[in-house]
Design an enzyme around this catalytic site. Sequence first.
Site, mmCIF file in Angstrom:
data_model
loop_
_atom_site.group_PDB
_atom_site.id
_atom_site.type_symbol
_atom_site.label_atom_id
_atom_site.label_comp_id
_atom_site.label_asym_id
_atom_site.label_seq_id
_atom_site.Cartn_x
_atom_site.Cartn_y
_atom_site.Cartn_z
ATOM 1 N N ILE A 1 -1.589 -4.200 10.604
ATOM 2 C CA ILE A 1 -2.681 -5.032 10.921
ATOM 3 C C ILE A 1 -3.758 -4.770 9.958
ATOM 4 C CG2 ILE A 1 -2.286 -5.870 13.533
ATOM 5 C CD1 ILE A 1 -4.088 -3.332 14.012
ATOM 6 N N GLY A 2 -3.686 -3.916 8.922
ATOM 7 C CA GLY A 2 -4.704 -3.542 7.894
ATOM 8 C C GLY A 2 -4.040 -2.521 6.962
ATOM 9 N N GLY B 1 -5.620 0.284 4.379
ATOM 10 C CA GLY B 1 -6.618 1.075 3.728
ATOM 11 C C GLY B 1 -6.279 1.558 2.246
ATOM 12 N N VAL C 1 -2.317 0.478 8.423
ATOM 13 C CA VAL C 1 -2.593 0.347 9.662
ATOM 14 C C VAL C 1 -1.802 -0.306 10.611
ATOM 15 C CG1 VAL C 1 -4.693 0.278 11.554
ATOM 16 C CG2 VAL C 1 -5.280 0.923 9.322
ATOM 17 N N LYS D 1 -3.182 4.692 11.945
ATOM 18 C CA LYS D 1 -3.480 4.698 10.790
ATOM 19 C C LYS D 1 -2.320 5.725 10.247
ATOM 20 C CE LYS D 1 -7.558 5.010 7.514
ATOM 21 N NZ LYS D 1 -8.908 4.912 7.559
ATOM 22 N N ASP E 1 -20.133 4.751 4.616
ATOM 23 C CA ASP E 1 -19.363 3.461 3.915
ATOM 24 C C ASP E 1 -19.453 2.446 5.172
ATOM 25 O OD1 ASP E 1 -17.782 2.355 2.133
ATOM 26 O OD2 ASP E 1 -15.904 3.120 2.864
#
Length: 312
Positions: free
Chosen positions: A14-15, A17, A22, A37, A143
Site C-alpha cells: 500500500i506504500g 518508502g 509498506v 513496514k 519530516d
Amino acid sequence: MQSKLGKYELVKTIGRGSWSKVKLAINKIDQTEVAIKIHKLDHPDLNQEKVIIIQNEAKLLARIEHKRIVNIVEYYTKQVVEKSDGFKYDVVCVIVNELAKGGELYYYIKNSGAFLEREARYLFLQILEGLEFLHSQGVCHRDLKPDNILLTENYDVKISDFGFSGPLAGRSGDGLLRTHLGTLPYQAPEINLKLKYKGQNVDIFSLGVILFNMVIGVFPFRIAHQTDQCYRQIMKGQTGQYWKYFKSIVARNGGQPFSQDFKDLIERMLEFNPDKRIMLDQIKKHKWVTSRDVPSPNEIRIELARRKAINE
Ligand code: ATP
C-alpha cells in the site's frame, strides 16, 4: 496463498518508502488489519547507518502512543518473510503499525484541490494536537509533509513516518540540533543554510507549508525539478514571495480570497528567522486557529469521502 511474516499474512503493497515497502496485512490470530513496514536486508541503498535510523524509528514509536500518531503494534529487528512460492528472505526491520485506511492527506489535496479554510482548520487542529504531543515527549518530527499525514477510516489525522525524528534537545548540550534532514519544499531555511537549529522551529515551518498547501492547493515553495531552484525559492520566502500565487488562486476560487487571519498565521509560521517564528503555544491562541468556524465531524467526513472517491 499469501506471503507470510510470522502471524501476519501480507495482502498487498500500500506504500513505498525510500528503503521499505509498506504492506497491508492481517493478523491471523485476531483478524485485525495492520500496516507493516518491511525493510529488506538486501535493499541496494541500505547501509548500516540507515539500518540504525530505521531501528530508531521503531524504538521511538514503540515508546509513544497518542490518538493523532500512527501507533506501533510491535516491531522486530530481524525477521524472515516467506513468499507464497516458499522462497524466503531476510528483513532487517519490520514495523507493525495500526492501519490508517484513509491514506495520505497529500492525495486529498493533489487530486481535489484546496480545502475551504474551515475544512483546513479542522484538519490543522488535529495535526497540531499530534505535534504538540510529540514535542511534549521531547521529540521533533523533522519530516512533516502531507504525505506523512495519514487519515484513518473515519478520516481522523494520524501523523506518521518517524524515520527522521529525533530528540528536541540534541546532543550538543546547547539545545540545538545539527543533523540536516527533511524534504526540501517543507524544509525550514535554517536547515537549508546548514545552521544549528531548534527542532520545534523546523516542525512549525513544515506545518506552515502544509497549512498553505491545504488552503491554497499549491506549495509556497514549488517542488522544482532542480533542487537548487526550490532552495532559492525557500530563501526568497523571507520576502513573502509565495503570495504571488494569490491572484490566480482567488480567480480559481471564484473570486473568494482567503482571510487576513490565515495570511497572518502563514507569515508567522513561514517566518524566515527561526527566532521570530511563531511558537506552538502562540499558534494555539492565534485567531485563525481559535475561530469557531469549523465543520462538524460528519460534514468533514462527507467532504473527505468525496475526495477519497476521486483518489480511487
Ligand atoms: P519516505 O522516506 O519516502 O518518506 P518512508 O520510508 O518513511 O518514506 P512511510 O512514509 O512511513 O515510508 O510509508 C510509505 C507510505 O506507505 C506512506 O506514505 C503511506 O502511503 C503508506 N503507509 C505507511 N504507514 C501506513 C499506515 N500505518 N497505514 C496506511 N498506510 C501507510
